[in-house]
Design an enzyme around this catalytic site. Structure first.
Site, PDB file in Angstrom:
ATOM      1  N   ARG A 126      42.078  45.358  48.769  1.00 39.47           N
ATOM      2  CA  ARG A 126      43.261  44.912  47.919  1.00 39.47           C
ATOM      3  C   ARG A 126      44.446  45.104  48.914  1.00 39.47           C
ATOM      4  O   ARG A 126      44.902  45.991  49.384  1.00 39.47           O
ATOM      5  CB  ARG A 126      43.344  45.461  46.609  1.00 39.47           C
ATOM      6  CG  ARG A 126      44.918  45.148  45.955  1.00 39.47           C
ATOM      7  CD  ARG A 126      45.086  45.483  44.581  1.00 39.47           C
ATOM      8  NE  ARG A 126      44.215  44.499  43.723  1.00 39.47           N
ATOM      9  CZ  ARG A 126      44.379  44.623  42.525  1.00 39.47           C
ATOM     10  NH1 ARG A 126      45.262  44.936  41.763  1.00 39.47           N
ATOM     11  NH2 ARG A 126      43.566  43.788  41.706  1.00 39.47           N
ATOM     12  N   HIS A 154      42.403  35.829  44.360  1.00 39.57           N
ATOM     13  CA  HIS A 154      41.939  36.867  43.507  1.00 39.57           C
ATOM     14  C   HIS A 154      40.399  36.454  43.058  1.00 39.57           C
ATOM     15  O   HIS A 154      40.240  36.217  41.801  1.00 39.57           O
ATOM     16  CB  HIS A 154      42.864  37.283  42.358  1.00 39.57           C
ATOM     17  CG  HIS A 154      42.503  38.304  41.533  1.00 39.57           C
ATOM     18  ND1 HIS A 154      41.432  39.601  42.082  1.00 39.57           N
ATOM     19  CD2 HIS A 154      43.100  39.198  40.624  1.00 39.57           C
ATOM     20  CE1 HIS A 154      41.525  40.572  41.313  1.00 39.57           C
ATOM     21  NE2 HIS A 154      42.354  40.468  40.418  1.00 39.57           N
ATOM     22  N   GLN A 157      38.438  38.316  40.200  1.00 37.38           N
ATOM     23  CA  GLN A 157      39.003  37.829  38.897  1.00 37.38           C
ATOM     24  C   GLN A 157      38.408  36.482  38.155  1.00 37.38           C
ATOM     25  O   GLN A 157      37.985  36.479  36.943  1.00 37.38           O
ATOM     26  CB  GLN A 157      40.687  37.619  38.613  1.00 37.38           C
ATOM     27  CG  GLN A 157      41.200  37.317  37.381  1.00 37.38           C
ATOM     28  CD  GLN A 157      41.070  38.444  36.434  1.00 37.38           C
ATOM     29  OE1 GLN A 157      41.343  39.711  37.051  1.00 37.38           O
ATOM     30  NE2 GLN A 157      40.505  38.352  35.157  1.00 37.38           N
ATOM     31  N   ASP A 248      49.316  34.424  33.445  1.00 33.00           N
ATOM     32  CA  ASP A 248      49.400  35.750  34.671  1.00 33.00           C
ATOM     33  C   ASP A 248      50.950  35.912  34.302  1.00 33.00           C
ATOM     34  O   ASP A 248      51.723  35.110  33.967  1.00 33.00           O
ATOM     35  CB  ASP A 248      48.796  34.859  35.711  1.00 33.00           C
ATOM     36  CG  ASP A 248      48.806  36.402  36.797  1.00 33.00           C
ATOM     37  OD1 ASP A 248      49.066  37.711  36.225  1.00 33.00           O
ATOM     38  OD2 ASP A 248      48.618  36.099  38.021  1.00 33.00           O
ATOM     39  N   CYS A 288      44.778  37.776  32.987  1.00 30.14           N
ATOM     40  CA  CYS A 288      43.872  38.839  33.873  1.00 30.14           C
ATOM     41  C   CYS A 288      44.242  40.171  33.878  1.00 30.14           C
ATOM     42  O   CYS A 288      43.538  40.927  34.003  1.00 30.14           O
ATOM     43  CB  CYS A 288      44.121  38.400  35.357  1.00 30.14           C
ATOM     44  SG  CYS A 288      45.986  38.201  35.777  1.00 30.14           S
ATOM     45  N   ARG A 316      34.881  42.115  34.041  1.00 29.24           N
ATOM     46  CA  ARG A 316      35.126  42.548  35.641  1.00 29.24           C
ATOM     47  C   ARG A 316      34.273  43.450  35.979  1.00 29.24           C
ATOM     48  O   ARG A 316      33.533  43.275  37.228  1.00 29.24           O
ATOM     49  CB  ARG A 316      36.498  43.187  35.803  1.00 29.24           C
ATOM     50  CG  ARG A 316      37.796  42.419  35.345  1.00 29.24           C
ATOM     51  CD  ARG A 316      37.975  40.922  36.133  1.00 29.24           C
ATOM     52  NE  ARG A 316      37.824  41.506  37.480  1.00 29.24           N
ATOM     53  CZ  ARG A 316      38.885  42.027  38.302  1.00 29.24           C
ATOM     54  NH1 ARG A 316      40.209  42.042  37.590  1.00 29.24           N
ATOM     55  NH2 ARG A 316      38.962  42.300  39.347  1.00 29.24           N
TER      56      ARG A 316
HETATM   57  N1   CP Z   1      43.182  41.745  36.696  1.00 30.63           N
HETATM   58  C1   CP Z   1      43.436  42.704  37.700  1.00 30.63           C
HETATM   59  O1   CP Z   1      43.010  42.830  38.688  1.00 30.63           O
HETATM   60  O2   CP Z   1      43.713  44.018  37.347  1.00 30.63           O
HETATM   61  P1   CP Z   1      44.115  45.260  38.105  1.00 30.63           P
HETATM   62  O3   CP Z   1      45.308  44.746  38.875  1.00 30.63           O
HETATM   63  O4   CP Z   1      44.309  46.558  37.323  1.00 30.63           O
HETATM   64  O5   CP Z   1      43.086  45.674  39.006  1.00 30.63           O
HETATM   65  N1  NVA Z   2      49.158  37.667  40.132  1.00 24.87           N
HETATM   66  C1  NVA Z   2      49.099  39.023  40.008  1.00 24.87           C
HETATM   67  C2  NVA Z   2      47.623  39.669  39.639  1.00 24.87           C
HETATM   68  C3  NVA Z   2      47.299  40.796  39.047  1.00 24.87           C
HETATM   69  C4  NVA Z   2      45.928  41.312  38.567  1.00 24.87           C
HETATM   70  C5  NVA Z   2      49.469  39.675  41.076  1.00 24.87           C
HETATM   71  O1  NVA Z   2      49.096  39.344  42.161  1.00 24.87           O
HETATM   72  O2  NVA Z   2      49.876  40.859  40.834  1.00 24.87           O
END
Ligand code: CP
Ligand code: NVA
Length: 331
Positions: A126, A154, A157, A248, A288, A316
């Site tokens: 990430r 993502h 997700q 989101d 999400c 997930r």
């Molecule tokens: N939805 C999601 O990716 O959650 P986290 O940021 O907690 O991993």
């Molecule tokens: N769009 C959000 C998703 C978090 C799971 C972000 O990137 O922070």
């Protein structure tokens, strides 16, 4: 280390900018063929059913001898913990090097990749720019690499989202999902998956926060089974007659300095009970997570009877298990 994989790829035709290594990466939903995406969801549903068997599940030792490295530059609950539990329940090991050591300025990303490749089978990363994942992948020939969220996409997700739609609707093809809010990483991966699986997508975003035109154009080109995508500014138009409504956060990780401007721009794009009333009677609400009640969604929606958000969160785990099995040729 096992180098075979049954993860197919259509990256040459659809995602040359983000993906570099056919079959061993999941940097984008586009790294899967539509058939592989369907297979991943079917496998995830099976793993979900078999989880109650615990150590007697057929896959309880499937990844014995494999290790997963989790490299996270941004906070995470679902993705990170989901991968940890997934790998352990498949009989593999997990290592979580501190992000400052693995993704910082201490050494090049390529050297981190070349070191990890000697020890582990998979890295889930990430980070910020998608190009960092590409740089990491290009330094290795063996390592499987998963996008655990970037600024742009993502894809993990989207797998859970699609499994949730399939569970709630019985099928994905021909369903309509309305996405209200920022045309961000989550929206991009959802768009890829929806088009590949034949789900109609209606996006509503404020001016300046839409899904990039190039993403919409590419989505139209890859659409299967008559899937349509539309993008506009009116949440009511997007939500009318929809099977699912998705939100989101308005401010994603890394955009914190824009939060005030974004709050102003997105006012009017909150998911309220009144907005949801324009959708189908059995509509379900998706997010999400993490969520901000009173910002992108009202508490009575996310905590109400239409909410599917904890099904998504649970899924997930199952979808990430399926992905690991496919990437490691153990599906
Ligand atoms: N939805 C999601 O990716 O959650 P986290 O940021 O907690 O991993
Ligand atoms: N769009 C959000 C998703 C978090 C799971 C972000 O990137 O922070």
């Amino acid at each position: 280390m096992d180098t075979t994989t049954n993860l197919e790829s259509n990256v040459e035709t659809t995602a040359p900018a983000t993906s570099t290594a056919q079959g061993r990466t999941y940097l984008s939903v586009l790294d899967l063929t539509p058939e592989a995406l369907e297979a991943c969801l079917t496998l995830a549903a099976r793993l979900k059913r078999e989880r109650r068997l615990g150590a007697d599940a057929p896959t309880a030792r499937a990844l014995a001898g494999h290790s997963l490295a989790l490299l996270f530059d941004k906070p995470s609950l679902r993705t990170r913990t989901g991968f940890e539990i997934a790998m352990r329940e498949l009989g593999g090991l997990v290592t979580c090097p501190p992000s400052a050591d693995a993704l910082g300025t201490r050494e090049t990303l390529a050297d981190v990749a070349r070191t990890l490749e000697r020890w582990v089978s998979v890295a889930a990363i990430r980070t910020f720019e998608q190009s960092r994942l590409v740089e990491f992948v290009q330094a290795t020939t063996q390592l499987r690499v998963v996008n655990a969220l970037t600024n742009e996409e993502h894809p993990c997700q989207a797998l859970a989202d699609c499994l949730t739609v399939r569970e709630r609707c019985g099928s994905i093809r021909g369903r309509t999902l309305a996405y209200v809010g920022d045309g961000n990483n989550v929206a991009t991966s959802l768009t890829h998956a929806a088009m590949m699986l034949g789900m109609h997508l209606r996006l509503a975003s404020p001016e300046g926060y839409e899904l990039p035109d190039a993403t919409v154009t590419a989505a139209r080109q890859m659409a299967r089974h008559g899937a349509e995508i539309s993008q506009g500014r009116d949440p009511v138009t997007a939500v009318r007659g929809a099977d699912a409504v998705y939100a989101d956060v308005w401010t994603s990780m890394g955009q914190e300095t824009e939060a005030t401007d974004r709050r102003a721009a997105f006012e009017g794009f909150r998911i309220t009970r009144e907005l949801l009333a324009h959708a189908n009677d059995d509509v379900f609400f998706m997010h999400c997570l993490p969520a901000h009640r009173g910002e992108e969604v009202d508490a009575e929606v996310i905590d109400g009877p239409h909410s599917a958000v904890f099904d998504q969160a649970e899924n997930r785990l199952h979808t990430q298990k399926a992905l690991l099995l496919m990437l490691l040729g153990a599906a």
